[in-house]
Structure formats: structure tokens, C-alpha cells
Design a protein around this motif. Structure first.
Motif, PDB file in Angstrom:
ATOM      1  N   SER A   1      25.308  48.218  35.485  1.00 34.71           N
ATOM      2  CA  SER A   1      26.768  48.099  35.402  1.00 34.71           C
ATOM      3  C   SER A   1      27.213  46.668  35.656  1.00 34.71           C
ATOM      4  N   SER A   2      26.497  45.962  36.521  1.00 32.27           N
ATOM      5  CA  SER A   2      26.836  44.554  36.789  1.00 32.27           C
ATOM      6  C   SER A   2      26.639  43.688  35.558  1.00 32.27           C
ATOM      7  N   GLN A   3      25.654  44.024  34.755  1.00 33.06           N
ATOM      8  CA  GLN A   3      25.409  43.278  33.520  1.00 33.06           C
ATOM      9  C   GLN A   3      26.438  43.640  32.448  1.00 33.06           C
ATOM     10  N   LEU A   4      26.798  44.922  32.385  1.00 33.25           N
ATOM     11  CA  LEU A   4      27.700  45.382  31.335  1.00 33.25           C
ATOM     12  C   LEU A   4      29.108  44.826  31.509  1.00 33.25           C
ATOM     13  N   GLU A   5      29.523  44.601  32.754  1.00 29.19           N
ATOM     14  CA  GLU A   5      30.882  44.096  32.964  1.00 29.19           C
ATOM     15  C   GLU A   5      31.037  42.647  32.502  1.00 29.19           C
ATOM     16  N   ARG A   6      29.938  42.045  32.082  1.00 31.55           N
ATOM     17  CA  ARG A   6      29.975  40.681  31.562  1.00 31.55           C
ATOM     18  C   ARG A   6      29.966  40.634  30.032  1.00 31.55           C
ATOM     19  N   VAL A   7      29.988  41.821  29.412  1.00 28.33           N
ATOM     20  CA  VAL A   7      29.879  41.915  27.951  1.00 28.33           C
ATOM     21  C   VAL A   7      31.240  41.726  27.289  1.00 28.33           C
ATOM     22  N   THR A   8      31.267  40.924  26.251  1.00 26.59           N
ATOM     23  CA  THR A   8      32.496  40.674  25.496  1.00 26.59           C
ATOM     24  C   THR A   8      32.799  41.828  24.542  1.00 26.59           C
ATOM     25  N   GLY A   9      34.074  42.180  24.400  1.00 27.46           N
ATOM     26  CA  GLY A   9      34.509  43.160  23.418  1.00 27.46           C
ATOM     27  C   GLY A   9      34.628  44.581  23.910  1.00 27.46           C
ATOM     28  N   LEU A  10      34.170  44.861  25.105  1.00 29.57           N
ATOM     29  CA  LEU A  10      34.182  46.234  25.605  1.00 29.57           C
ATOM     30  C   LEU A  10      35.587  46.720  25.941  1.00 29.57           C
ATOM     31  N   ALA A  11      36.422  45.850  26.454  1.00 31.35           N
ATOM     32  CA  ALA A  11      37.765  46.252  26.889  1.00 31.35           C
ATOM     33  C   ALA A  11      38.581  46.841  25.739  1.00 31.35           C
ATOM     34  N   SER A  12      38.547  46.210  24.579  1.00 28.66           N
ATOM     35  CA  SER A  12      39.336  46.706  23.447  1.00 28.66           C
ATOM     36  C   SER A  12      38.851  48.076  23.005  1.00 28.66           C
ATOM     37  N   VAL A  13      37.552  48.310  23.069  1.00 29.74           N
ATOM     38  CA  VAL A  13      36.996  49.617  22.700  1.00 29.74           C
ATOM     39  C   VAL A  13      37.509  50.696  23.647  1.00 29.74           C
ATOM     40  N   LEU A  14      37.532  50.394  24.934  1.00 30.69           N
ATOM     41  CA  LEU A  14      37.999  51.361  25.923  1.00 30.69           C
ATOM     42  C   LEU A  14      39.483  51.670  25.736  1.00 30.69           C
ATOM     43  N   LEU A  15      40.290  50.666  25.465  1.00 29.09           N
ATOM     44  CA  LEU A  15      41.725  50.888  25.291  1.00 29.09           C
ATOM     45  C   LEU A  15      42.040  51.627  23.997  1.00 29.09           C
ATOM     46  N   ASP A  16      41.249  51.385  22.966  1.00 29.47           N
ATOM     47  CA  ASP A  16      41.459  52.084  21.692  1.00 29.47           C
ATOM     48  C   ASP A  16      41.340  53.593  21.847  1.00 29.47           C
ATOM     49  N   ASP A  17      40.637  54.028  22.885  1.00 25.87           N
ATOM     50  CA  ASP A  17      40.355  55.443  23.092  1.00 25.87           C
ATOM     51  C   ASP A  17      41.403  56.136  23.956  1.00 25.87           C
ATOM     52  N   ILE A  18      42.466  55.409  24.334  1.00 29.49           N
ATOM     53  CA  ILE A  18      43.481  55.991  25.219  1.00 29.49           C
ATOM     54  C   ILE A  18      44.818  56.080  24.493  1.00 29.49           C
ATOM     55  N   ASP A  19      45.259  57.304  24.238  1.00 32.57           N
ATOM     56  CA  ASP A  19      46.482  57.521  23.473  1.00 32.57           C
ATOM     57  C   ASP A  19      47.739  57.089  24.223  1.00 32.57           C
ATOM     58  N   ALA A  20      47.699  57.117  25.547  1.00 33.78           N
ATOM     59  CA  ALA A  20      48.900  56.847  26.338  1.00 33.78           C
ATOM     60  C   ALA A  20      49.265  55.372  26.399  1.00 33.78           C
ATOM     61  N   VAL A  21      48.381  54.489  25.943  1.00 33.80           N
ATOM     62  CA  VAL A  21      48.677  53.056  25.984  1.00 33.80           C
ATOM     63  C   VAL A  21      49.815  52.735  25.022  1.00 33.80           C
ATOM     64  N   LYS A  22      50.924  52.300  25.582  1.00 36.93           N
ATOM     65  CA  LYS A  22      52.082  51.945  24.760  1.00 36.93           C
ATOM     66  C   LYS A  22      52.974  51.015  25.560  1.00 36.93           C
ATOM     67  N   GLU A  23      53.848  50.339  24.860  1.00 34.69           N
ATOM     68  CA  GLU A  23      54.759  49.409  25.505  1.00 34.69           C
ATOM     69  C   GLU A  23      55.599  50.116  26.552  1.00 34.69           C
ATOM     70  N   GLY A  24      55.796  49.474  27.677  1.00 33.85           N
ATOM     71  CA  GLY A  24      56.596  50.060  28.747  1.00 33.85           C
ATOM     72  C   GLY A  24      55.783  50.489  29.947  1.00 33.85           C
ATOM     73  N   GLY A  25      54.456  50.441  29.817  1.00 39.08           N
ATOM     74  CA  GLY A  25      53.596  50.804  30.936  1.00 39.08           C
ATOM     75  C   GLY A  25      53.152  49.583  31.714  1.00 39.08           C
ATOM     76  N   VAL A  26      52.368  49.826  32.747  1.00 42.10           N
ATOM     77  CA  VAL A  26      51.835  48.737  33.561  1.00 42.10           C
ATOM     78  C   VAL A  26      50.381  49.047  33.889  1.00 42.10           C
ATOM     79  N   MET A  27      49.544  48.032  33.860  1.00 46.64           N
ATOM     80  CA  MET A  27      48.134  48.200  34.197  1.00 46.64           C
ATOM     81  C   MET A  27      47.806  47.437  35.474  1.00 46.64           C
ATOM     82  N   PHE A  28      47.156  48.141  36.403  1.00 46.42           N
ATOM     83  CA  PHE A  28      46.625  47.528  37.610  1.00 46.42           C
ATOM     84  C   PHE A  28      45.133  47.294  37.421  1.00 46.42           C
ATOM     85  N   LEU A  29      44.718  46.068  37.660  1.00 45.51           N
ATOM     86  CA  LEU A  29      43.308  45.707  37.516  1.00 45.51           C
ATOM     87  C   LEU A  29      42.768  45.245  38.860  1.00 45.51           C
TER      88      LEU A  29
END
Length: 244
Positions: free
Chosen positions: A85-113
């Protein structure tokens, strides 16, 4: 003084440091929560490694907001393969794939990281992707650690540089804060991060109520009527929040 008391004292010190220096940023984060609640948006949470604990901290729990959507990817956690998991969190392009899979992502929300170092690629790209899709972003991070670390992002960016609101957990470099013989132990980021996050949620609910919005909040499933009250929310939001 033994090491247990040293750790407790350090947590007390950090709580006071956060209170003295981060009030304004916690208020900003709370306002973004209230904005999302007032306009039908969702609160998203994301962290890798031990930071995924904070991504679950305000999800489906007693007193927790209903419209919280945690982004939980097994391969970025610790229960399957911690080193991988430590190696995978350094991989480019993964974030967009994860967000593409979430229907609730839309303008007006907030993300905590959540990222103690704020230097790994997936956290930075998740913040960038979230903002590109109309979400406001808040990070809870360790600015002392970030200042001494090299970014693994392709363009050298750090999480604290790409979020709308940055909250410092005031921890030390390396997170472990207590010297015990020749060992350094006692990580503080989870304890302090949880405190910051819960404080922001409490204030966010308060601001929303002051505006005339009644936020939906889960009850404890172990109280009288808790299951029945929660089931209504689960039925309504299951299609949007898969983890429910």
C-alpha cells in the motif's frame, strides 16, 4: 515520569497548540461542511495507510453526518498488504479512477483529505481531481513533516499546496513523538486528526442549523430506536454511498 504519561502530556500539548493556532482553519472547514449540507452536497473523506482511519472516523457512527462518503480502496489500506500500500500511494493516475467510480461526486460537496506527510502522489492528485470536479478541499496534515520531505508527485506538489483549507495537526517530523530508550514511538497524527475532524463536524452542524438547515445525523445503533431511525437514511442514500 513514565512513557505513558509523557505521551498523554504530549497529546495535551498538541491539543492546546491546535486550539491556539488552527481555530480559523477549523472554522473555514466547518463552513464548507455547512455549505455542502445546505446545498445537498456530500462530505467525502480520503486517506491512505493509517490515514484511512480518519477517512472512516466520521462515517456511519453515533452522531455522525449521514451524507458522508468515504473513499475506501482496499489496496491503499493496511489489512491486505501494508508494504504494498505504501508503494501504491505513490502511483500516478489512481485518484481519477477512484473518483470516476463514485456517483455522488458533484459540485457543492467538500472533500477532506488526510496525509501526515502530504507528499505522496495519490493524495495530491485526489485533491486536484476533487477541485477539478467542483468540490472544495480540506486537508489535515503535518506541516513540519511536509516542510522536511520531498514530494513524490510528478510536479513536486504537496497536499498542503493544492487544498482550499489546510489544517496543521502540529505533529513532529516522523509522527512518533516519545523517546523510550533507543526507540521513538507514540504517533500523534490519528488522535489529533480525529479531534480536529470531529470539531469541524460539530461546528459545521451548528452553522447549518443557524442557517435553517437540519443536518441528517445517525444515531447509535445500540440505543432504543437507533436501528429504525438509521434504516431510513440507509435506504435513501445506499445508492449514492456504497459503503452503507
Amino acid at each position: 515520569m513514565n512513557s505513558a504519561q509523557c505521551y498523554i502530556n504530549e497529546i495535551k500539548r498538541l491539543i492546546e497548540a491546535v486550539e491556539n493556532t488552527q481555530k480559523e482553519n477549523i472554522e473555514k472547514a466547518a463552513t464548507l461542511i455547512a455549505d455542502a449540507l445546505s446545498h445537498g452536497g456530500y462530505i467525502f473523506t480520503f486517506g491512505t495507510g493509517h490515514s484511512h482511519i480518519l477517512a472512516e472516523e466520521i462515517f456511519y457512527r453515533a452522531g455522525g453526518l449521514v451524507r458522508v462518503c468515504p473513499i475506501l480502496e482496499d489496496s491503499l489500506m493496511l489489512h491486505r498488504a501494508a508494504a504494498a500500500s505504501s508503494q501504491l500511494e505513490r502511483v500516478t493516475g489512481l485518484a481519477s479512477v477512484l473518483l470516476d467510480d463514485i456517483d455522488a461526486v458533484k459540485e457543492g460537496g467538500v472533500m477532506f483529505l488526510f496525509s501526515n506527510s502530504g507528499c505522496n502522489t495519490v493524495a495530491v492528485e485526489m485533491a486536484e481531481e476533487a477541485r477539478a470536479r467542483g468540490l472544495k478541499t480540506v486537508c489535515i496534515t503535518n506541516l513540519t513533516h511536509a516542510a522536511r520531505s520531498r514530494s513524490r508527485h510528478p510536479k513536486g506538489k504537496k497536499l498542503c499546496e493544492v487544498c482550499d483549507v489546510v489544517i496543521d495537526n502540529m505533529g513532529c517530523y516522523g509522527d512518533a513523538a516519545i523517546e523510550v530508550g533507543d526507540a521513538v514511538t507514540g504517533a500523534t497524527s490519528t488522535v489529533i486528526g480525529s479531534m480536529i475532524l470531529q470539531a469541524a463536524v460539530c461546528r459545521g452542524i451548528e452553522i447549518a442549523q443557524e442557517r435553517g438547515t437540519k443536518p441528517e445525523v445517525f444515531q447509535s445503533a445500540n440505543t432504543v430506536g437507533g436501528d429504525e431511525a438509521n434504516e431510513q437514511y440507509i435506504k435513501h442514500y445506499k445508492a449514492f454511498i456504497r459503503s452503507l
